[in-house]
Design a protein around this motif. Sequence first.
Motif, short mmCIF file in Angstrom:
data_model
loop_
_atom_site.label_atom_id
_atom_site.label_comp_id
_atom_site.label_asym_id
_atom_site.label_seq_id
_atom_site.Cartn_x
_atom_site.Cartn_y
_atom_site.Cartn_z
N GLU A 1 0.86 -1.18 0.00
CA GLU A 1 0.00 0.00 0.00
C GLU A 1 0.90 1.23 0.00
OE1 GLU A 1 -3.48 -0.01 0.12
OE2 GLU A 1 -3.59 -2.19 0.22
N ILE A 2 0.60 2.16 -0.88
CA ILE A 2 1.31 3.44 -0.89
C ILE A 2 0.30 4.54 -0.62
CG2 ILE A 2 3.18 2.62 -2.38
CD1 ILE A 2 1.79 4.02 -4.73
N PHE A 3 0.79 5.71 -0.25
CA PHE A 3 -0.09 6.79 0.18
C PHE A 3 0.25 8.07 -0.59
CE2 PHE A 3 0.28 3.59 3.40
CZ PHE A 3 -1.05 3.35 3.73
N PRO A 4 -0.19 8.15 -1.85
CA PRO A 4 0.12 9.32 -2.67
C PRO A 4 -0.75 10.52 -2.34
CG PRO A 4 -1.29 7.84 -3.89
CD PRO A 4 -0.96 7.15 -2.59
N ALA A 5 -0.25 11.69 -2.66
CA ALA A 5 -0.99 12.93 -2.45
C ALA A 5 -2.06 13.14 -3.52
CB ALA A 5 -0.04 14.11 -2.43
N ASP A 6 -1.84 12.63 -4.72
CA ASP A 6 -2.76 12.83 -5.84
C ASP A 6 -3.01 11.48 -6.49
OD1 ASP A 6 -3.86 13.29 -8.41
OD2 ASP A 6 -2.91 15.25 -8.54
N LEU A 7 -4.17 10.88 -6.20
CA LEU A 7 -4.46 9.54 -6.68
C LEU A 7 -4.54 9.49 -8.20
CD1 LEU A 7 -4.94 6.66 -5.72
CD2 LEU A 7 -7.39 7.16 -5.75
N ILE B 1 -3.76 4.76 -1.58
CA ILE B 1 -4.75 5.47 -0.79
C ILE B 1 -4.33 6.94 -0.73
CG2 ILE B 1 -5.86 5.67 1.47
CD1 ILE B 1 -4.88 2.69 1.88
N GLU B 2 -5.17 7.83 -1.29
CA GLU B 2 -4.82 9.25 -1.30
C GLU B 2 -4.73 9.77 0.13
OE1 GLU B 2 -6.08 11.95 -4.62
OE2 GLU B 2 -7.31 12.76 -2.98
N SER C 1 19.99 -7.72 -14.40
CA SER C 1 19.88 -6.37 -14.97
C SER C 1 18.66 -5.70 -14.38
CB SER C 1 19.74 -6.45 -16.49
OG SER C 1 20.92 -6.99 -17.05
N ASP C 2 18.73 -4.37 -14.24
CA ASP C 2 17.57 -3.66 -13.73
C ASP C 2 17.53 -2.23 -14.25
OD1 ASP C 2 19.08 -1.88 -11.94
OD2 ASP C 2 19.21 -3.54 -10.54
N VAL C 3 16.36 -1.62 -14.08
CA VAL C 3 16.12 -0.22 -14.37
C VAL C 3 15.44 0.35 -13.13
CG1 VAL C 3 13.93 -0.70 -15.54
CG2 VAL C 3 15.16 1.39 -16.05
N ARG C 4 15.76 1.60 -12.78
CA ARG C 4 15.26 2.17 -11.53
C ARG C 4 14.64 3.54 -11.78
NH1 ARG C 4 19.76 0.12 -7.23
NH2 ARG C 4 20.06 -1.91 -8.19
N LEU C 5 13.61 3.84 -11.00
CA LEU C 5 12.91 5.11 -11.16
C LEU C 5 12.14 5.45 -9.90
CD1 LEU C 5 9.55 4.38 -12.20
CD2 LEU C 5 11.14 3.07 -13.59
N TYR C 6 11.69 6.70 -9.83
CA TYR C 6 10.84 7.18 -8.74
C TYR C 6 9.44 7.42 -9.27
CZ TYR C 6 15.00 8.12 -5.91
OH TYR C 6 16.16 8.00 -5.18
N ASP C 7 8.44 7.12 -8.44
CA ASP C 7 7.08 7.50 -8.82
C ASP C 7 6.86 8.96 -8.43
OD1 ASP C 7 6.21 7.67 -6.13
OD2 ASP C 7 4.79 6.02 -6.30
N PRO C 8 5.71 9.56 -8.77
CA PRO C 8 5.51 10.99 -8.50
C PRO C 8 5.61 11.40 -7.03
CG PRO C 8 3.88 10.21 -10.06
CD PRO C 8 4.62 9.00 -9.56
N ASP C 9 5.42 10.45 -6.11
CA ASP C 9 5.51 10.76 -4.69
C ASP C 9 6.84 10.35 -4.08
OD1 ASP C 9 2.78 11.81 -3.43
OD2 ASP C 9 2.35 10.49 -5.12
N GLY C 10 7.78 9.94 -4.92
CA GLY C 10 9.12 9.62 -4.44
C GLY C 10 9.34 8.18 -4.02
N HIS C 11 8.37 7.27 -4.28
CA HIS C 11 8.59 5.86 -4.00
C HIS C 11 9.59 5.32 -5.02
CE1 HIS C 11 4.52 6.51 -2.27
NE2 HIS C 11 5.12 5.88 -1.28
#
Length: 120
Positions: free
Chosen positions: A8-14, A51-52, A102-112
Amino acid sequence: MDAALRIEIFPADLDRTVAFYRSLGFELLTRDEGPPPYAYLGLGSVRIGAIESEPVAPGARPHPVGTEIVIEVEDVAALRDRFVDAGVVLDTDLQRRPWGLSDVRLYDPDGHYLRFTDGL
């Protein structure tokens, strides 16, 4: 005993979060306008509930102080190409690691922090 993992993640903007994860290939499985607004996303057997909630500065979650979400896929190179075609900004482009994956890495809009790897 069978087991599965759902996070479960808790973003500011769902809406922004759902759009982002859909750009990664996740399917929107369910959505509830709440309160609080909730979305359930899936990619293969990976499940993420969102969950927003109140905003958290993305700087509070950078690797390695937050959580790294590692998702194993069959073809990480093809997935990386799909990310780039969708305009997803990568933190680290496709790399072969000393441990053989091998991998690729990134952040989601809330920094996860997300790592997609060819561990399957």
